[in-house]
Design a protein around this motif. Structure first.
Motif, PDB file in Angstrom:
ATOM      1  N   ARG A   1     -46.071 -24.789 -26.437  1.00 49.04           N
ATOM      2  CA  ARG A   1     -46.663 -23.473 -26.167  1.00 49.04           C
ATOM      3  C   ARG A   1     -45.649 -22.360 -26.422  1.00 49.04           C
ATOM      4  N   ALA A   2     -44.389 -22.616 -26.069  1.00 48.36           N
ATOM      5  CA  ALA A   2     -43.350 -21.593 -26.270  1.00 48.36           C
ATOM      6  C   ALA A   2     -43.163 -21.280 -27.745  1.00 48.36           C
ATOM      7  N   THR A   3     -43.089 -22.321 -28.594  1.00 47.81           N
ATOM      8  CA  THR A   3     -42.894 -22.071 -30.016  1.00 47.81           C
ATOM      9  C   THR A   3     -44.102 -21.359 -30.614  1.00 47.81           C
ATOM     10  N   ALA A   4     -45.295 -21.706 -30.136  1.00 47.83           N
ATOM     11  CA  ALA A   4     -46.490 -21.014 -30.622  1.00 47.83           C
ATOM     12  C   ALA A   4     -46.472 -19.549 -30.202  1.00 47.83           C
ATOM     13  N   LEU A   5     -46.084 -19.297 -28.949  1.00 48.56           N
ATOM     14  CA  LEU A   5     -46.042 -17.924 -28.442  1.00 48.56           C
ATOM     15  C   LEU A   5     -45.015 -17.099 -29.203  1.00 48.56           C
ATOM     16  N   ILE A   6     -43.815 -17.633 -29.395  1.00 43.23           N
ATOM     17  CA  ILE A   6     -42.775 -16.901 -30.112  1.00 43.23           C
ATOM     18  C   ILE A   6     -43.201 -16.624 -31.547  1.00 43.23           C
ATOM     19  N   SER A   7     -43.801 -17.606 -32.207  1.00 40.91           N
ATOM     20  CA  SER A   7     -44.235 -17.419 -33.587  1.00 40.91           C
ATOM     21  C   SER A   7     -45.313 -16.349 -33.699  1.00 40.91           C
ATOM     22  N   GLN A   8     -46.238 -16.330 -32.758  1.00 39.98           N
ATOM     23  CA  GLN A   8     -47.298 -15.325 -32.792  1.00 39.98           C
ATOM     24  C   GLN A   8     -46.758 -13.936 -32.468  1.00 39.98           C
ATOM     25  N   ILE A   9     -45.742 -13.872 -31.606  1.00 45.80           N
ATOM     26  CA  ILE A   9     -45.079 -12.586 -31.373  1.00 45.80           C
ATOM     27  C   ILE A   9     -44.485 -12.082 -32.680  1.00 45.80           C
ATOM     28  N   GLY A  10     -43.835 -12.980 -33.433  1.00 48.15           N
ATOM     29  CA  GLY A  10     -43.270 -12.595 -34.721  1.00 48.15           C
ATOM     30  C   GLY A  10     -44.327 -12.167 -35.716  1.00 48.15           C
ATOM     31  N   ALA A  11     -45.472 -12.867 -35.716  1.00 49.73           N
ATOM     32  CA  ALA A  11     -46.534 -12.526 -36.660  1.00 49.73           C
ATOM     33  C   ALA A  11     -47.146 -11.165 -36.360  1.00 49.73           C
ATOM     34  N   ARG A  12     -47.035 -10.700 -35.100  1.00 50.64           N
ATOM     35  CA  ARG A  12     -47.628  -9.430 -34.692  1.00 50.64           C
ATOM     36  C   ARG A  12     -46.576  -8.346 -34.512  1.00 50.64           C
ATOM     37  N   ARG A  13     -45.399  -8.507 -35.145  1.00 45.67           N
ATOM     38  CA  ARG A  13     -44.295  -7.594 -34.871  1.00 45.67           C
ATOM     39  C   ARG A  13     -44.410  -6.254 -35.582  1.00 45.67           C
ATOM     40  N   ALA A  14     -45.346  -6.116 -36.507  1.00 49.09           N
ATOM     41  CA  ALA A  14     -45.469  -4.867 -37.267  1.00 49.09           C
ATOM     42  C   ALA A  14     -45.620  -3.679 -36.315  1.00 49.09           C
ATOM     43  N   GLY A  15     -44.793  -2.668 -36.520  1.00 53.15           N
ATOM     44  CA  GLY A  15     -44.861  -1.463 -35.705  1.00 53.15           C
ATOM     45  C   GLY A  15     -44.122  -1.569 -34.390  1.00 53.15           C
ATOM     46  N   VAL A  16     -43.508  -2.714 -34.142  1.00 49.81           N
ATOM     47  CA  VAL A  16     -42.770  -2.899 -32.890  1.00 49.81           C
ATOM     48  C   VAL A  16     -41.284  -2.717 -33.166  1.00 49.81           C
ATOM     49  N   GLY A  17     -40.607  -1.953 -32.341  1.00 50.78           N
ATOM     50  CA  GLY A  17     -39.179  -1.727 -32.525  1.00 50.78           C
ATOM     51  C   GLY A  17     -38.390  -3.025 -32.424  1.00 50.78           C
ATOM     52  N   THR A  18     -37.294  -3.084 -33.167  1.00 43.20           N
ATOM     53  CA  THR A  18     -36.481  -4.296 -33.185  1.00 43.20           C
ATOM     54  C   THR A  18     -35.934  -4.620 -31.809  1.00 43.20           C
ATOM     55  N   GLU A  19     -35.486  -3.615 -31.094  1.00 41.55           N
ATOM     56  CA  GLU A  19     -34.936  -3.852 -29.761  1.00 41.55           C
ATOM     57  C   GLU A  19     -35.986  -4.455 -28.834  1.00 41.55           C
ATOM     58  N   THR A  20     -37.207  -3.929 -28.895  1.00 45.27           N
ATOM     59  CA  THR A  20     -38.290  -4.472 -28.074  1.00 45.27           C
ATOM     60  C   THR A  20     -38.602  -5.908 -28.460  1.00 45.27           C
ATOM     61  N   LEU A  21     -38.669  -6.167 -29.765  1.00 44.78           N
ATOM     62  CA  LEU A  21     -38.969  -7.519 -30.255  1.00 44.78           C
ATOM     63  C   LEU A  21     -37.922  -8.513 -29.758  1.00 44.78           C
ATOM     64  N   LEU A  22     -36.643  -8.133 -29.915  1.00 47.40           N
ATOM     65  CA  LEU A  22     -35.574  -9.029 -29.487  1.00 47.40           C
ATOM     66  C   LEU A  22     -35.614  -9.272 -27.981  1.00 47.40           C
ATOM     67  N   ARG A  23     -35.893  -8.236 -27.230  1.00 49.79           N
ATOM     68  CA  ARG A  23     -35.936  -8.376 -25.772  1.00 49.79           C
ATOM     69  C   ARG A  23     -37.048  -9.330 -25.348  1.00 49.79           C
ATOM     70  N   VAL A  24     -38.215  -9.201 -25.960  1.00 55.26           N
ATOM     71  CA  VAL A  24     -39.353 -10.058 -25.606  1.00 55.26           C
ATOM     72  C   VAL A  24     -39.067 -11.512 -25.986  1.00 55.26           C
ATOM     73  N   ILE A  25     -38.563 -11.714 -27.208  1.00 49.59           N
ATOM     74  CA  ILE A  25     -38.275 -13.082 -27.651  1.00 49.59           C
ATOM     75  C   ILE A  25     -37.180 -13.703 -26.794  1.00 49.59           C
ATOM     76  N   ASP A  26     -36.160 -12.912 -26.479  1.00 53.54           N
ATOM     77  CA  ASP A  26     -35.075 -13.402 -25.622  1.00 53.54           C
ATOM     78  C   ASP A  26     -35.617 -13.876 -24.277  1.00 53.54           C
ATOM     79  N   ARG A  27     -36.504 -13.078 -23.686  1.00 51.95           N
ATOM     80  CA  ARG A  27     -37.030 -13.411 -22.355  1.00 51.95           C
ATOM     81  C   ARG A  27     -37.928 -14.647 -22.421  1.00 51.95           C
ATOM     82  N   VAL A  28     -38.818 -14.689 -23.410  1.00 51.48           N
ATOM     83  CA  VAL A  28     -39.720 -15.835 -23.527  1.00 51.48           C
ATOM     84  C   VAL A  28     -38.931 -17.118 -23.783  1.00 51.48           C
ATOM     85  N   ALA A  29     -37.967 -17.037 -24.723  1.00 51.56           N
ATOM     86  CA  ALA A  29     -37.167 -18.221 -25.049  1.00 51.56           C
ATOM     87  C   ALA A  29     -36.344 -18.673 -23.846  1.00 51.56           C
ATOM     88  N   SER A  30     -35.736 -17.731 -23.141  1.00 56.83           N
ATOM     89  CA  SER A  30     -34.912 -18.079 -21.989  1.00 56.83           C
ATOM     90  C   SER A  30     -35.744 -18.740 -20.894  1.00 56.83           C
TER      91      SER A  30
END
Length: 394
Positions: free
Chosen positions: A91-120
C-alpha cells in the motif's frame, strides 16, 4: 544496504541528482519482484501507473493540499485490510507512486515533505515490532520461561508461577517508578509499574523470545507509548510500531492448553514456536482484560539481558509483566493468525523497507531541481541495518 543508507540532509539539488541512479540501482538490485500474497514474501514496487492497491483520490488530494488529518488518514489506509508487513509495504509503494503521478502543480518542497512522511511512517510499520492484544487464561502458569516477572505494588501478591517485581527492585530502573493497580481479573495484567526505562536480568547466554506486557488503563499519558517508541536489547535497537491501543493487532493469549485452546486446526507454525489458530473462545476475555504484548528476540551475552525502553516524549512506560522464553522452545503465548502474520523475519522486513525507499526514489528521480529551493531535506533513515545479527519479532 539500503539505497538511502548514509544519505542525510542533502541539499535538494544534490538529492535530485542522485535520485536517478539510486532508483535504477534499486530496480537492478532485484527489488522489483512481483507482488506476492504469500506470508514472508516482499511486495514489489508499484511505480506510477502500475497495477496495485487502489488509492483513494481524496487521500492524495488531502496529502498534497496539507489538509488537517491527512497523515492520520494515510496511516489508516496503510493498515487497512490485511496488516502483514508486506501488505503495508504494498500500500505504501502504491500511495507514494500515486502521489508522484499527481505531483503536477505541487511545489517540490511540499512533495518531498509528503513523501518523506509517508515513507517514514510506512517504514516504521514495516520495520517495527507491533503490539498485539493480550489475554491471560485463568489457569495459566509459565512452563518454559527462564524468567516470569509480575510487576506491581508491594501490597499485591505474584500471579501463580511468576516472581513479583516491585518499585525499588535493583533489576529495574527509571525516573519516579510507581505502582498502579486496576480492578479486574486476578492475573499478571492486574497491576504494574510506571516509569520503567531499564531492565537488567541474569540469564544464561543464548537466544531468547521476550514478551513484555502492558494493560490499557485508558490514561493517554501512559498508553501513548507504554513500551516507548524504541526498545534496545543488549545494544540492538528495535522500533515500536503503532503503540496506541486503538491500533493493537488482535489477538493473543497466554495459556497452557495449546492446540486445545484454538481447535483442531491450530498448531506450531514454522520455527518460531507459536501455536496459532482461532481465538474465538478468548475474544471476550481479550476485550475485557485490554492487555497488550510486544514480542521480541534477543541474544544474551555475558549472562546478561539488558532491555532499555526509550522514546516516550511526554508519556511514560507502563509494564505489567515480562516473560523470557528460550527461542528454540515452544511458547506459551498462543497467537491469532492475524497476530502471527505481523511477526515477519528481519530479512523480509529489510527487503520491504528497500521497496518503500525505492518507490520514493522513483518519484524523486522525476523531479526537476529548478522547481524548488535547494533547502536541506531530511530523508527517512532505514530503521534496521542488514549487518545487525538480531531480528525484531521473529
Amino acid at each position: 544496504m539500503s539505497i538511502w543508507h548514509g544519505i542525510r540532509s542533502l541539499p535538494l539539488a544534490a538529492l535530485l541528482t542522485v535520485a536517478v541512479p539510486l532508483a535504477v540501482q534499486a530496480q537492478q538490485g532485484g527489488q522489483s519482484q512481483p507482488a506476492s500474497n504469500q506470508p514472508g514474501q516482499p511486495a514489489g514496487n508499484q511505480p506510477a501507473g502500475a497495477e496495485g492497491p487502489e488509492v483513494p483520490k481524496e487521500l492524495i488530494d488531502k496529502l498534497l493540499g496539507g489538509a488537517p488529518g491527512a497523515m492520520t488518514d494515510a496511516t489508516k489506509f496503510l493498515v487497512s485490510g490485511e496488516r502483514r508487513p508486506e501488505d503495508v509495504a504494498r500500500r505504501a509503494t502504491a500511495l507514494i507512486s500515486q502521489i508522484g503521478a499527481r505531483r503536477a502543480g505541487v511545489g517540490t518542497e511540499t512533495l518531498l515533505r509528503v513523501i518523506d512522511r509517508v515513507a517514514s511512517d510506512a517504514i516504521g510499520m514495516v520495520a517495527g515490532s507491533q503490539i498485539v492484544r493480550l489475554a491471560v487464561d485463568k489457569d495459566y502458569v509459565p512452563r518454559n520461561a527462564v524468567l516470569a516477572w509480575d510487576f506491581g505494588s508491594a501490597d499485591t501478591g505474584a500471579s501463580r508461577g511468576f516472581e513479583k517485581v516491585r518499585p525499588g527492585d535493583p533489576r529495574i530502573g527509571g525516573a519516579d517508578l510507581s505502582a498502579l493497580r486496576r480492578p479486574g481479573d486476578d492475573n499478571v495484567l492486574q497491576d504494574g509499574i510506571t516509569g520503567v526505562e531499564r531492565i537488567e536480568a541474569d540469564v544464561p547466554d543464548g537466544d531468547y523470545r521476550i514478551i513484555l506486557m502492558t494493560q490499557n488503563l485508558g490514561d493517554s499519558a501512559l498508553m501513548a507509548n507504554p513500551f516507548g517508541s524504541e526498545i534496545v536489547l543488549n545494544g540492538v535497537s528495535v522500533p515500536v510500531s503503532q503503540p496506541n491501543p486503538t491500533n493493537w493487532v488482535p489477538g493473543s493469549v497466554f495459556s497452557n492448553r495449546g492446540v486445545q485452546a484454538v481447535g483442531s486446526q491450530g498448531g506450531p507454525v514454522g520455527t518460531q514456536g507459536f501455536t496459532t489458530g482461532n481465538l474465538g473462545e478468548f475474544n471476550q476475555t481479550i476485550q475485557r482484560q485490554q492487555g497488550g504484548a510486544i514480542i521480541l528476540n534477543a541474544r544474551a551475552r555475558g549472562g546478561k539481558l539488558i532491555i532499555e525502553l526509550k522514546g516516550f516524549q511526554n508519556a511514560r512506560s507502563y509494564l505489567t509483566g515480562l516473560v523470557v522464553e528460550p527461542a528454540n522452545q515452544p511458547s506459551d503465548l498462543i497467537l491469532s493468525r492475524e497476530a502471527f502474520q505481523v511477526l515477519t523475519p528481519v530479512e523480509v522486513r529489510l527487503a520491504l523497507e528497500e521497496n518503500i525507499l525505492a518507490s520514493a526514489a522513483n518519484v524523486l528521480a522525476q523531479v526537476n531541481p529548478a522547481e524548488g529551493d535547494p533547502e536541506l531535506v531530511e530523508l527517512p533513515e532505514p530503521i534496521l541495518d542488514p549487518e545487525e545479527n538480531a531480528s525484531t519479532s521473529s
